[in-house]
Write a protein that holds these residues in place. Structure first.
Motif, PDB file in Angstrom:
ATOM      1  N   SER A 122     124.268 -25.700  93.417  1.00 39.65           N
ATOM      2  CA  SER A 122     123.741 -24.435  92.924  1.00 39.65           C
ATOM      3  C   SER A 122     123.397 -24.619  91.459  1.00 39.65           C
ATOM      4  CB  SER A 122     124.783 -23.327  93.089  1.00 39.65           C
ATOM      5  OG  SER A 122     124.322 -22.109  92.546  1.00 39.65           O
ATOM      6  N   GLU A 123     122.135 -24.397  91.127  1.00 40.63           N
ATOM      7  CA  GLU A 123     121.670 -24.596  89.756  1.00 40.63           C
ATOM      8  C   GLU A 123     121.938 -26.025  89.291  1.00 40.63           C
ATOM      9  OE1 GLU A 123     123.052 -21.348  87.293  1.00 40.63           O
ATOM     10  OE2 GLU A 123     122.165 -19.854  88.633  1.00 40.63           O
ATOM     11  N   LYS A 124     121.712 -26.979  90.199  1.00 35.30           N
ATOM     12  CA  LYS A 124     121.757 -28.425  89.957  1.00 35.30           C
ATOM     13  C   LYS A 124     123.165 -28.989  89.753  1.00 35.30           C
ATOM     14  CE  LYS A 124     117.066 -28.622  88.081  1.00 35.30           C
ATOM     15  NZ  LYS A 124     116.204 -29.058  86.959  1.00 35.30           N
ATOM     16  N   LEU A 125     124.183 -28.176  90.000  1.00 39.65           N
ATOM     17  CA  LEU A 125     125.561 -28.649  89.913  1.00 39.65           C
ATOM     18  C   LEU A 125     126.312 -28.270  91.190  1.00 39.65           C
ATOM     19  CD1 LEU A 125     126.454 -27.642  86.232  1.00 39.65           C
ATOM     20  CD2 LEU A 125     125.902 -29.930  87.076  1.00 39.65           C
ATOM     21  N   TYR A 136     132.693 -30.511  88.353  1.00 40.83           N
ATOM     22  CA  TYR A 136     131.320 -30.397  88.849  1.00 40.83           C
ATOM     23  C   TYR A 136     130.592 -31.732  88.683  1.00 40.83           C
ATOM     24  CZ  TYR A 136     132.088 -25.348  88.746  1.00 40.83           C
ATOM     25  OH  TYR A 136     132.590 -24.087  88.957  1.00 40.83           O
ATOM     26  N   ILE A 137     129.724 -32.042  89.645  1.00 37.78           N
ATOM     27  CA  ILE A 137     128.863 -33.216  89.548  1.00 37.78           C
ATOM     28  C   ILE A 137     127.411 -32.772  89.473  1.00 37.78           C
ATOM     29  CG2 ILE A 137     130.435 -34.765  90.759  1.00 37.78           C
ATOM     30  CD1 ILE A 137     128.664 -34.354  93.286  1.00 37.78           C
ATOM     31  N   ASN A 138     126.551 -33.702  88.958  1.00 40.18           N
ATOM     32  CA  ASN A 138     125.118 -33.431  88.998  1.00 40.18           C
ATOM     33  C   ASN A 138     124.516 -34.048  90.263  1.00 40.18           C
ATOM     34  OD1 ASN A 138     124.729 -36.186  88.534  1.00 40.18           O
ATOM     35  ND2 ASN A 138     124.399 -35.916  86.341  1.00 40.18           N
ATOM     36  N   GLN A 139     123.210 -33.977  90.411  1.00 37.88           N
ATOM     37  CA  GLN A 139     122.582 -34.395  91.655  1.00 37.88           C
ATOM     38  C   GLN A 139     122.500 -35.904  91.833  1.00 37.88           C
ATOM     39  OE1 GLN A 139     119.078 -31.868  91.174  1.00 37.88           O
ATOM     40  NE2 GLN A 139     119.802 -30.536  92.809  1.00 37.88           N
ATOM     41  N   THR A 140     122.923 -36.660  90.819  1.00 41.57           N
ATOM     42  CA  THR A 140     123.025 -38.111  90.988  1.00 41.57           C
ATOM     43  C   THR A 140     124.446 -38.518  91.375  1.00 41.57           C
ATOM     44  OG1 THR A 140     123.636 -38.610  88.694  1.00 41.57           O
ATOM     45  CG2 THR A 140     121.275 -38.391  89.189  1.00 41.57           C
ATOM     46  N   GLY A 141     125.348 -37.536  91.388  1.00 42.21           N
ATOM     47  CA  GLY A 141     126.736 -37.823  91.744  1.00 42.21           C
ATOM     48  C   GLY A 141     127.631 -38.082  90.552  1.00 42.21           C
ATOM     49  N   LYS A 142     127.080 -38.013  89.338  1.00 43.72           N
ATOM     50  CA  LYS A 142     127.885 -38.245  88.143  1.00 43.72           C
ATOM     51  C   LYS A 142     128.650 -36.978  87.745  1.00 43.72           C
ATOM     52  CE  LYS A 142     125.015 -41.915  86.198  1.00 43.72           C
ATOM     53  NZ  LYS A 142     124.198 -42.350  85.034  1.00 43.72           N
ATOM     54  N   ILE A 143     129.835 -37.179  87.185  1.00 46.82           N
ATOM     55  CA  ILE A 143     130.647 -36.059  86.726  1.00 46.82           C
ATOM     56  C   ILE A 143     129.942 -35.364  85.566  1.00 46.82           C
ATOM     57  CG2 ILE A 143     132.830 -35.346  85.702  1.00 46.82           C
ATOM     58  CD1 ILE A 143     133.153 -36.241  88.554  1.00 46.82           C
ATOM     59  N   ALA A 144     129.665 -34.078  85.731  1.00 48.40           N
ATOM     60  CA  ALA A 144     129.040 -33.281  84.676  1.00 48.40           C
ATOM     61  C   ALA A 144     130.083 -32.470  83.920  1.00 48.40           C
ATOM     62  CB  ALA A 144     127.975 -32.359  85.273  1.00 48.40           C
ATOM     63  N   ILE A 145     131.087 -31.977  84.644  1.00 43.39           N
ATOM     64  CA  ILE A 145     132.202 -31.245  84.042  1.00 43.39           C
ATOM     65  C   ILE A 145     133.470 -31.802  84.682  1.00 43.39           C
ATOM     66  CG2 ILE A 145     133.296 -28.991  83.703  1.00 43.39           C
ATOM     67  CD1 ILE A 145     130.518 -27.720  84.079  1.00 43.39           C
ATOM     68  N   LYS A 146     134.318 -32.411  83.874  1.00 45.15           N
ATOM     69  CA  LYS A 146     135.455 -33.146  84.428  1.00 45.15           C
ATOM     70  C   LYS A 146     136.403 -32.237  85.216  1.00 45.15           C
ATOM     71  CE  LYS A 146     138.547 -32.885  80.400  1.00 45.15           C
ATOM     72  NZ  LYS A 146     139.292 -33.679  79.393  1.00 45.15           N
ATOM     73  N   PRO A 147     137.016 -32.762  86.256  1.00 47.46           N
ATOM     74  CA  PRO A 147     137.973 -31.984  87.055  1.00 47.46           C
ATOM     75  C   PRO A 147     139.166 -31.564  86.206  1.00 47.46           C
ATOM     76  CG  PRO A 147     137.243 -33.933  88.244  1.00 47.46           C
ATOM     77  CD  PRO A 147     136.777 -34.093  86.831  1.00 47.46           C
ATOM     78  N   GLN A 148     139.361 -30.256  86.107  1.00 54.62           N
ATOM     79  CA  GLN A 148     140.444 -29.728  85.263  1.00 54.62           C
ATOM     80  C   GLN A 148     140.882 -28.333  85.678  1.00 54.62           C
ATOM     81  OE1 GLN A 148     138.619 -28.617  81.222  1.00 54.62           O
ATOM     82  NE2 GLN A 148     136.925 -29.681  82.256  1.00 54.62           N
ATOM     83  N   PHE A 149     140.235 -27.770  86.713  1.00 54.39           N
ATOM     84  CA  PHE A 149     140.487 -26.387  87.078  1.00 54.39           C
ATOM     85  C   PHE A 149     141.243 -26.265  88.392  1.00 54.39           C
ATOM     86  CE2 PHE A 149     136.284 -26.693  84.961  1.00 54.39           C
ATOM     87  CZ  PHE A 149     136.654 -26.148  83.739  1.00 54.39           C
ATOM     88  N   ALA A 150     142.062 -25.216  88.471  1.00 50.74           N
ATOM     89  CA  ALA A 150     142.817 -24.956  89.699  1.00 50.74           C
ATOM     90  C   ALA A 150     141.901 -24.481  90.816  1.00 50.74           C
ATOM     91  CB  ALA A 150     143.888 -23.901  89.429  1.00 50.74           C
ATOM     92  N   GLU A 151     140.917 -23.650  90.494  1.00 51.82           N
ATOM     93  CA  GLU A 151     139.922 -23.158  91.441  1.00 51.82           C
ATOM     94  C   GLU A 151     138.620 -22.953  90.703  1.00 51.82           C
ATOM     95  OE1 GLU A 151     140.990 -19.953  94.201  1.00 51.82           O
ATOM     96  OE2 GLU A 151     143.069 -20.135  93.494  1.00 51.82           O
TER      97      GLU A 151
END
Length: 354
Positions: A122-125, A136-151
């Motif tokens: 959604s909106e490229k993420l 969140y990842i981008n459409q190439t599969g790279k991490i755009a926003i590092k995993p850090q959230f519970a939900e």
């Protein structure tokens, strides 16, 4: 994911905290078994690459595996995945060996299965879960926003709800906190506003976090077609974007406006109201959902069918469960509990399978 959609939302999402933009992070190494299975899936016979993919594909289940059909019911991507979601922005999440990755409309794996869970783009993420955290990842599969959230919830109108601890807030596509995590529940942004819950009361905020509709209601919905439904005591009303009541609290339950009409319950039966608060379709159904592509699902007794905007039954109640129409097809579950797709005449284009 979160409150945002009691009866359609749907299909909609939500959460938050103070976060900072993240530099790209390398993806975790895939398990060798996952990689091997992904490669095997890629080698499964697919349509010739010279073939143009259909404009829309629909996930189906056959013999315990999931694949995709086109609008006519023709199998286009062979059933081979443990689970599969629909395509969004050209990619679809699929599960292999209990890991999630993404395929393109030709059935080629373009982001290797490596995530514990995954959402649609959604909106490229796209939201993905690594370990016990979401990012969140981008459409190439790279991490755009590092995993850090519970939900987390999907991005909508430039913001995504994220949960940190037990509170929700909103971030931008860089992972920066735009609205601090101070709410107990939230929805995605719709028409520039999001519904938020503080304590036991609901209201709406704008994209700066400013309260746009006072947080004083017992329940509410997202804005749709310029209006939102709110619960005042034990009745439901509709407000405009300024918080002004435009339809008095006369309904026992409501949903959002879609295609000019909104589900409205009076007593034990559901009908539909127009924007002036007049019943366009009298309450006569046991359950209903919003209009989509000119038709709405309605339940009489224990069976679901479809009506048009005049209230005429166009597909008689005969299904145990149904979803609204999307791109000309609707999912339907028959007496045997199997899932298929029907067209607007009620005819199965993909016979129920499991």
């Amino acid at each position: 994911m979160n409150k945002i959609n009691q009866s359609v939302f749907i299909l909609l999402c939500f959460a938050f905290l103070g976060l900072i933009a993240c530099t790209q992070k390398t993806q975790p190494e895939e398990l060798s078994t996952t990689e091997q299975q992904a490669q095997a899936a890629s080698s499964t016979p697919q349509p010739k690459q010279t073939q143009k993919p259909p404009s829309q594909l629909f996930p189906i289940t056959k013999n315990g595996k999931e694949g995709f059909i086109d609008r006519t019911g023709k199998l286009f991507i062979q059933p081979q995945y443990e689970l599969a979601f629909g395509f969004s922005e050209g990619l679809a999440p699929v599960s292999l060996n209990s890991k999630w990755g993404y395929i393109n409309p030709m059935g080629k794996i373009v982001i290797q299965p490596q995530f514990e869970e995954a959402s649609v783009f959604s909106e490229k993420l796209a939201a993905v879960k690594i370990g016990d955290k979401w990012g969140y990842i981008n459409q190439t599969g790279k991490i755009a926003i590092k995993p850090q959230f519970a939900e987390v919830e999907d991005f909508s109108e430039g913001l995504a709800a994220v949960k940190i601890g037990n509170k929700w807030g909103y971030i931008n596509p860089k992972g920066q906190a735009v609205i601090k995590p101070v709410y107990d529940e939230v929805t995605l942004f719709s028409e520039g506003l999001a519904a938020v819950k503080s304590g036991k009361k609901w209201g709406h905020i704008d994209k700066t976090g400013k309260v746009a509709v006072k947080i004083i209601f017992d329940d509410n919905s997202v804005f749709s077609e310029g209006l939102t439904s709110v619960k005042i005591g034990n009745k439901w009303a509709f407000l405009d974007r300024k918080g002004k009541i435009v339809i008095k609290p006369i309904f026992d339950e409501t949903s959002i406006f879609s295609e000019g009409l909104a589900p409205a319950k009076m007593g034990s039966k559901w009908g539909f109201t127009n924007r002036k608060g007049f019943l366009a379709i009298k309450p006569q159904f046991d359950e209903v959902n919003v209009f989509s592509e000119g038709l709405a699902t309605v339940k009489i007794g224990n069976k679901w069918g479809f009506i048009d905007k005049t209230g005429k039954m166009v597909i008689k109640p005969q299904f145990d469960e149904v979803d609204g129409f999307s791109d000309g097809l609707a999912t339907a579950i028959g007496n045997d509990g199997k899932i298929g797709y029907i067209d607007r005449t009620g005819k199965f284009v993909w016979q129920p399978t499991n």
